[in-house]
Design a protein around this motif. Sequence first.
Motif, PDB file in Angstrom:
ATOM      1  N   LEU A   1     -20.346  43.163  34.960  1.00 30.58           N
ATOM      2  CA  LEU A   1     -19.506  42.887  36.133  1.00 30.58           C
ATOM      3  C   LEU A   1     -19.168  41.397  36.207  1.00 30.58           C
ATOM      4  O   LEU A   1     -20.034  40.544  35.991  1.00 30.58           O
ATOM      5  CB  LEU A   1     -20.228  43.285  37.425  1.00 30.58           C
ATOM      6  CG  LEU A   1     -20.510  44.774  37.623  1.00 30.58           C
ATOM      7  CD1 LEU A   1     -21.207  44.996  38.950  1.00 30.58           C
ATOM      8  CD2 LEU A   1     -19.221  45.584  37.572  1.00 30.58           C
ATOM      9  N   VAL A   2     -17.898  41.118  36.528  1.00 26.88           N
ATOM     10  CA  VAL A   2     -17.474  39.728  36.775  1.00 26.88           C
ATOM     11  C   VAL A   2     -17.907  39.373  38.203  1.00 26.88           C
ATOM     12  O   VAL A   2     -17.726  40.183  39.117  1.00 26.88           O
ATOM     13  CB  VAL A   2     -15.937  39.618  36.649  1.00 26.88           C
ATOM     14  CG1 VAL A   2     -15.478  38.199  36.974  1.00 26.88           C
ATOM     15  CG2 VAL A   2     -15.491  40.032  35.262  1.00 26.88           C
ATOM     16  N   PRO A   3     -18.510  38.192  38.444  1.00 30.85           N
ATOM     17  CA  PRO A   3     -18.907  37.849  39.821  1.00 30.85           C
ATOM     18  C   PRO A   3     -17.690  37.894  40.750  1.00 30.85           C
ATOM     19  O   PRO A   3     -16.587  37.502  40.354  1.00 30.85           O
ATOM     20  CB  PRO A   3     -19.433  36.413  39.698  1.00 30.85           C
ATOM     21  CG  PRO A   3     -19.760  36.234  38.261  1.00 30.85           C
ATOM     22  CD  PRO A   3     -18.845  37.127  37.494  1.00 30.85           C
ATOM     23  N   PRO A   4     -17.871  38.379  42.004  1.00 36.68           N
ATOM     24  CA  PRO A   4     -16.715  38.470  42.914  1.00 36.68           C
ATOM     25  C   PRO A   4     -16.232  37.080  43.332  1.00 36.68           C
ATOM     26  O   PRO A   4     -16.987  36.111  43.284  1.00 36.68           O
ATOM     27  CB  PRO A   4     -17.281  39.233  44.120  1.00 36.68           C
ATOM     28  CG  PRO A   4     -18.753  39.016  44.072  1.00 36.68           C
ATOM     29  CD  PRO A   4     -19.115  38.859  42.629  1.00 36.68           C
ATOM     30  N   ALA A   5     -14.951  37.007  43.733  1.00 39.43           N
ATOM     31  CA  ALA A   5     -14.391  35.734  44.221  1.00 39.43           C
ATOM     32  C   ALA A   5     -15.122  35.351  45.508  1.00 39.43           C
ATOM     33  O   ALA A   5     -15.394  36.206  46.349  1.00 39.43           O
ATOM     34  CB  ALA A   5     -12.908  35.898  44.494  1.00 39.43           C
ATOM     35  N   ASP A   6     -15.428  34.063  45.647  1.00 41.29           N
ATOM     36  CA  ASP A   6     -16.119  33.590  46.853  1.00 41.29           C
ATOM     37  C   ASP A   6     -15.069  33.346  47.935  1.00 41.29           C
ATOM     38  O   ASP A   6     -14.385  32.329  47.926  1.00 41.29           O
ATOM     39  CB  ASP A   6     -16.878  32.299  46.517  1.00 41.29           C
ATOM     40  CG  ASP A   6     -17.409  31.605  47.768  1.00 41.29           C
ATOM     41  OD1 ASP A   6     -17.748  32.334  48.716  1.00 41.29           O
ATOM     42  OD2 ASP A   6     -17.467  30.366  47.795  1.00 41.29           O
ATOM     43  N   MET A   7     -14.904  34.293  48.860  1.00 45.21           N
ATOM     44  CA  MET A   7     -13.896  34.154  49.916  1.00 45.21           C
ATOM     45  C   MET A   7     -14.570  33.637  51.179  1.00 45.21           C
ATOM     46  O   MET A   7     -15.108  34.411  51.976  1.00 45.21           O
ATOM     47  CB  MET A   7     -13.204  35.488  50.181  1.00 45.21           C
ATOM     48  CG  MET A   7     -12.350  35.953  49.034  1.00 45.21           C
ATOM     49  SD  MET A   7     -11.039  34.788  48.587  1.00 45.21           S
ATOM     50  CE  MET A   7      -9.708  35.373  49.586  1.00 45.21           C
ATOM     51  N   ASN A   8     -14.589  32.306  51.352  1.00 48.52           N
ATOM     52  CA  ASN A   8     -15.126  31.789  52.605  1.00 48.52           C
ATOM     53  C   ASN A   8     -14.046  31.870  53.686  1.00 48.52           C
ATOM     54  O   ASN A   8     -12.932  32.332  53.432  1.00 48.52           O
ATOM     55  CB  ASN A   8     -15.664  30.367  52.433  1.00 48.52           C
ATOM     56  CG  ASN A   8     -14.576  29.379  52.044  1.00 48.52           C
ATOM     57  OD1 ASN A   8     -13.390  29.647  52.199  1.00 48.52           O
ATOM     58  ND2 ASN A   8     -14.981  28.246  51.514  1.00 48.52           N
ATOM     59  N   LEU A   9     -14.384  31.397  54.889  1.00 45.62           N
ATOM     60  CA  LEU A   9     -13.473  31.579  56.017  1.00 45.62           C
ATOM     61  C   LEU A   9     -12.095  30.954  55.767  1.00 45.62           C
ATOM     62  O   LEU A   9     -11.065  31.593  55.995  1.00 45.62           O
ATOM     63  CB  LEU A   9     -14.115  30.941  57.255  1.00 45.62           C
ATOM     64  CG  LEU A   9     -14.016  31.753  58.534  1.00 45.62           C
ATOM     65  CD1 LEU A   9     -15.035  31.279  59.533  1.00 45.62           C
ATOM     66  CD2 LEU A   9     -12.659  31.704  59.144  1.00 45.62           C
ATOM     67  N   GLU A  10     -12.060  29.698  55.280  1.00 46.66           N
ATOM     68  CA  GLU A  10     -10.763  29.037  55.069  1.00 46.66           C
ATOM     69  C   GLU A  10      -9.932  29.756  54.023  1.00 46.66           C
ATOM     70  O   GLU A  10      -8.755  30.006  54.210  1.00 46.66           O
ATOM     71  CB  GLU A  10     -10.955  27.582  54.574  1.00 46.66           C
ATOM     72  CG  GLU A  10     -11.133  26.574  55.654  1.00 46.66           C
ATOM     73  CD  GLU A  10     -12.595  26.320  55.909  1.00 46.66           C
ATOM     74  OE1 GLU A  10     -13.429  26.976  55.259  1.00 46.66           O
ATOM     75  OE2 GLU A  10     -12.913  25.497  56.777  1.00 46.66           O
ATOM     76  N   LYS A  11     -10.588  30.085  52.882  1.00 41.95           N
ATOM     77  CA  LYS A  11      -9.836  30.730  51.794  1.00 41.95           C
ATOM     78  C   LYS A  11      -9.279  32.068  52.247  1.00 41.95           C
ATOM     79  O   LYS A  11      -8.139  32.417  51.963  1.00 41.95           O
ATOM     80  CB  LYS A  11     -10.758  30.942  50.572  1.00 41.95           C
ATOM     81  CG  LYS A  11     -11.070  29.681  49.814  1.00 41.95           C
ATOM     82  CD  LYS A  11     -11.941  30.025  48.606  1.00 41.95           C
ATOM     83  CE  LYS A  11     -12.511  28.775  47.955  1.00 41.95           C
ATOM     84  NZ  LYS A  11     -13.612  29.085  47.047  1.00 41.95           N
ATOM     85  N   ALA A  12     -10.117  32.841  52.969  1.00 44.67           N
ATOM     86  CA  ALA A  12      -9.684  34.169  53.412  1.00 44.67           C
ATOM     87  C   ALA A  12      -8.534  34.063  54.418  1.00 44.67           C
ATOM     88  O   ALA A  12      -7.570  34.827  54.360  1.00 44.67           O
ATOM     89  CB  ALA A  12     -10.864  34.920  54.023  1.00 44.67           C
TER      90      ALA A  12
END
Length: 602
Positions: free
Chosen positions: A554-565
């Motif tokens: 599995l490829v690690p998931p994208a880190d979606m923090n509050l700003e990015k999301a």
Amino acid sequence: MQKIKNIAVIAHVDHGKTTLVDGLLQQSGTFRENQQVDERVMDSNDIEKERGITILSKNTAITYGDYKINIIDTPGHADFGGEVERVLKMVDSVLLLVDAQEGVMPQTKFVVKKALELGHRPIVVVNKIDKPGAEPDRVVDEVFDLFAAMDANDEQLEFPVVYAAARDGYAKINLEDENKDLTPLFETIINEVPEPKGSPENPAQAQVFTLDSDPFIGKIGISRIFNGKLKKGDTLTLVRADGEKVNGRITKLIGFKGLDRIEIDEAEAGDIVAVAGFNSIDIGDTLCDPDHIEALDPLHIEEPTLSVMMSVNDSPLAGTEGKHVTGNKIKDRLLKEVETNIAMKVEDAGEGKFRVSGRGELQITILAENMRREGFEFSLSRPEVITKEENGVHLEPFEFVVVDVPDEYSGAVIEKLGKRKAEMKSMTPMADGYTRLEFEIPARGLIGYRGEFLTDTKGEGIINSSFLEYRPFSGVHHKRINGALVSMENGEAAGFAIFNLQDRGRMFIKPQDKVYVGMIIGEHARPNDLDVNPIKGKQLTNVRASGSDDAIKLVPPADMNLEKALEWIEDDELLEITPLNIRIRKKVLDPVARKRASRKTK
């Protein structure tokens, strides 16, 4: 009479304001020798410490010789410009910090303009002169050119210059002087900052510029005394911005020394103190002698330019992770925020929805981050700019953007910003293979761009923006290029299903994460949305085959923090924010109803 100097420290974000105030506190003997003191001691809340930025302006007082110096540390980020503007009215001069390598940046221009308009003569501190790429002489010339462009008068153009390395705790008047301590800066403050105007003999008059609250004594107004004396137990008249007058009594008078607040019995003209006893006190209000009611000019606060809808979480997982989930709790928390943060506005939009307006994405995401840490659960919509109608013309906010990028990435940045209706104003080669680009762009064009910018410049670019003005509407902007991968099942994500979906795009979830119908679990590699099944497990049989039973990778998931999301979502999507998770979802969860709704909008 006390000898007082009032000064604010202003600069672009990350040019070393808080570090300099640290040095001044340390070297003025404010702390005991055995006292434990944190680094960047003025950044008091968790988010300020984590991000290394100042969000709220804070004041401290130090004693140097016979003088008491009141210092206000201000935020450097454009979203908190309202804080800086108010503070500048309360001081008699400013320390303008400029990075010896980066030079004048957009936020420097914004704060300098405000300081010069108020008639202050800044003391220019060229900080970080120990950097390998520092060019202090170029920076002083840049500051002079900026002052001239801002119509500074002759006296303001004759500004004193101090060279410093705040982190190492030294300052000097000439570059060839030896590196000792901050004494040259202290001396410059004493010699160059004008004495406070006003007299202790006149009737009392003070103005509130920051609010604080205490669970025991209620609202506290941090105020500058312009005339007369304030004593504990005095009866004063509070004149509000709308002209209403309220009488009250000072129940507590608090002075500042270093990081401590000390109860005092009286203070006089020129000092900065905290006053308790007036429940309806607000920023910009005047406290004055009941026999001589004379209000000071109310403070001008910049209008918000961006808004989001905050609403009660209604996803299938609502109420499972948060402590405060009802509309009333969210409303009370937002109203409490607006009490002390006047650059924000909150409107009740009915049905558990609230329109929260602020100066930028950072200001709104910091509020959301604070709320989730306090146990709140809610959903946020995509940010929208606040438009105006004037004389029949539809207007929208524009931003001034400065980008520093390595030369090889400048083409990609110009192309992307061009698609977002940006107009390039200048392009200047800098030291070390960097180029500085300046643009004017509709504020809408910047929503969702910062993440792309970091990818395009391999994380080496720096982008800064500040509000310019309202201009005629510039037409429709482009949307996100990629579609979304949307879950069509409720349950827990399975590793086998995620492995098979990896070829379709970038995933936001990992195995065992809870998912529901309508939740976005990844970014599709193509422009359309795709309904997928992330909970499908492998069909098990009692036959083993050497090829198909290998371990999945599995490829690690994208880190979606509050700003990015918040930057990533589109108009038909929401962020579900809980103390434990940030999930992205469609507004309409049911796939059939969603297709019907999208046909209607088309």
